[in-house]
Design a protein around this motif. Structure first.
Motif, mmCIF file in Angstrom:
data_model
loop_
_atom_site.group_PDB
_atom_site.id
_atom_site.type_symbol
_atom_site.label_atom_id
_atom_site.label_comp_id
_atom_site.label_asym_id
_atom_site.label_seq_id
_atom_site.Cartn_x
_atom_site.Cartn_y
_atom_site.Cartn_z
ATOM 1 N N GLU A 1 -12.681 -6.479 -4.192
ATOM 2 C CA GLU A 1 -12.849 -5.024 -4.224
ATOM 3 C C GLU A 1 -11.887 -4.430 -5.241
ATOM 4 O OE1 GLU A 1 -12.094 -1.175 -1.304
ATOM 5 O OE2 GLU A 1 -12.501 -3.137 -0.426
ATOM 6 N N GLN A 2 -12.446 -3.617 -6.117
ATOM 7 C CA GLN A 2 -11.628 -2.977 -7.145
ATOM 8 C C GLN A 2 -11.920 -1.492 -7.153
ATOM 9 O OE1 GLN A 2 -12.012 -4.609 -11.142
ATOM 10 N NE2 GLN A 2 -11.817 -2.551 -11.971
ATOM 11 N N SER B 1 0.850 -1.187 0.000
ATOM 12 C CA SER B 1 0.000 0.000 0.000
ATOM 13 C C SER B 1 0.886 1.237 0.000
ATOM 14 C CB SER B 1 -0.919 0.003 1.227
ATOM 15 O OG SER B 1 -1.753 1.147 1.223
ATOM 16 N N VAL B 2 0.931 1.930 -1.142
ATOM 17 C CA VAL B 2 1.775 3.121 -1.281
ATOM 18 C C VAL B 2 0.963 4.267 -1.897
ATOM 19 C CG1 VAL B 2 3.983 1.901 -1.362
ATOM 20 C CG2 VAL B 2 2.670 2.219 -3.466
ATOM 21 N N ASP C 1 -6.671 -1.251 -5.757
ATOM 22 C CA ASP C 1 -7.041 0.160 -5.864
ATOM 23 C C ASP C 1 -5.950 0.897 -6.617
ATOM 24 O OD1 ASP C 1 -8.072 2.677 -5.653
ATOM 25 O OD2 ASP C 1 -8.158 2.716 -3.463
ATOM 26 N N LEU C 2 -6.267 1.270 -7.863
ATOM 27 C CA LEU C 2 -5.309 1.949 -8.729
ATOM 28 C C LEU C 2 -5.788 3.337 -9.125
ATOM 29 C CD1 LEU C 2 -4.542 -1.063 -11.117
ATOM 30 C CD2 LEU C 2 -3.277 -0.371 -9.076
ATOM 31 N N LEU D 1 -3.305 -4.705 -3.065
ATOM 32 C CA LEU D 1 -2.449 -3.759 -3.784
ATOM 33 C C LEU D 1 -3.165 -2.424 -3.887
ATOM 34 C CD1 LEU D 1 0.050 -3.061 -5.468
ATOM 35 C CD2 LEU D 1 -1.148 -3.976 -7.479
ATOM 36 N N SER D 2 -2.567 -1.382 -3.306
ATOM 37 C CA SER D 2 -3.147 -0.038 -3.355
ATOM 38 C C SER D 2 -2.082 0.956 -3.801
ATOM 39 C CB SER D 2 -3.703 0.377 -1.990
ATOM 40 O OG SER D 2 -4.188 1.708 -2.041
#
Length: 321
Positions: A308-309, A239-240, A286-287, A262-263
């Motif tokens: 979750e997207q 997560s960044v 989350d992009l 992955l965020s």
């Protein structure tokens, strides 16, 4: 020979009227006196270190009611000891504490877990805690700690620390590389919601084979997503989001098949996402808030665990300084 209490036997020996003592019994006496002295000094050492911590607090949340010098420190509020009467846990979350964290806590040679989260502590994080040869978990999240993380001497032996949570503070500066080089047991690093600068550290991916959680969102990190993250073969959470990261996602990132969360939200990342379907264990993704181009790849439907997207397209934002 000593029954249940060796010190009772020692007293019996010393009470004998005989003026000469067999050499064997003389040795026993020396050993027992030494043991008694060690037990006493160990307890006093633990108590002294805790009282030094208490002295550094401007508001102690009522700890002084429990932390009395003439009582057993193993019975104090927030303190747990092992059978050898060594302090193993200092658990003082949400106690209304104010002041600084005393480095004397690092003198507790049996300390395993320290939780000082959700207080109002200020000052820095003592290097003596980070470089402790016993501590496994440090949680000082949600305080007002400032400054940066200090470099460790190159001669520092490997440290046992597994979990470091310094999130939601006021830390600044870059991550010193020497810290990660000696943390060979590190599993989780949460430094989110601070003001750290520089690039994403990847050294733990090489030095810590069980490294699984890297949470660095809401900082001021810059540069690219490093290729070195591909060495994090056990990484489950990256997560960044909400930094100043830019450039393309490296193909190597899509080889970290262990990733579950992955965020990358709200950065300046660009390019396509054609390799995303390789992350077959993804649960959340989350992009949004980036500069990615094209449509979401149809192959994302192959991610059977995805629950979750986040959004893909970027709303208007101003680059952080």
């Amino acid at each position: 020979m000593f029954n249940k209490n060796p010190f009772t036997y020692l007293h019996m020996l010393l009470s004998k009227s005989c003026t000469c003592i067999d050499p064997f019994f003389g040795l026993v006496i020396v050993l027992l006196v030494s043991l008694a002295s060690h037990t006493s000094s160990s307890t006093e050492h633990e108590k002294s270190s805790l009282l030094q911590f208490l002295a550094g607090l401007s508001r102690d949340g009522g700890l002084t009611v429990s932390w009395q010098h003439n009582t057993d420190c193993c019975t104090w509020k927030g303190i747990t000891c092992n059978q050898d009467r060594k302090v193993t846990d200092v658990l003082l979350a949400s106690q209304g504490l104010e002041g600084f964290i005393s480095p004397f806590l690092g003198n507790l040679t049996g300390l395993l877990h320290i939780n000082l989260s959700r207080n109002s502590l200020s000052g820095g994080l003592p290097l003596k805690l980070v470089s402790s040869s016993s501590i496994l978990v440090i949680d000082v999240s949600f305080n007002r700690l400032t400054g940066g993380l200090s470099e460790l001497p190159s001669s520092t032996p490997p440290q046992p620390l597994q979990v470091l949570n310094i999130s939601s503070n006021l830390f600044t500066g870059r991550f010193p590389s020497t810290i990660w080089e000696v943390m060979k047991s590190l599993v989780s690093l949460n430094a989110s919601t601070n003001s750290f600068t520089g690039q994403i550290p990847t050294t733990p991916c090489v030095t810590a084979p069980s490294f699984a959680v890297l949470e660095l969102s809401f900082n001021q990190l810059s540069g690219n997503i490093p290729q070195g993250l591909s060495n994090c073969s056990m990484l489950k959470l990256l997560s960044v989001g909400y930094n100043n990261l830019s450039g393309y996602l490296p193909d190597e990132l899509f080889n970290v098949s262990s990733l579950e969360h992955l965020s990358l939200h709200s950065n300046w990342l660009e390019g396509d996402l054609n390799g995303i379907s390789k992350l077959t264990n993804l649960v959340t993704l989350d992009l949004g808030g980036n500069e990615f181009i094209g449509n979401i790849p149809e192959s994302i439907g192959d991610l059977k665990r995805l629950e979750e997207q986040g959004q893909l397209h970027k709303p208007a934002q101003t680059k952080k300084k």
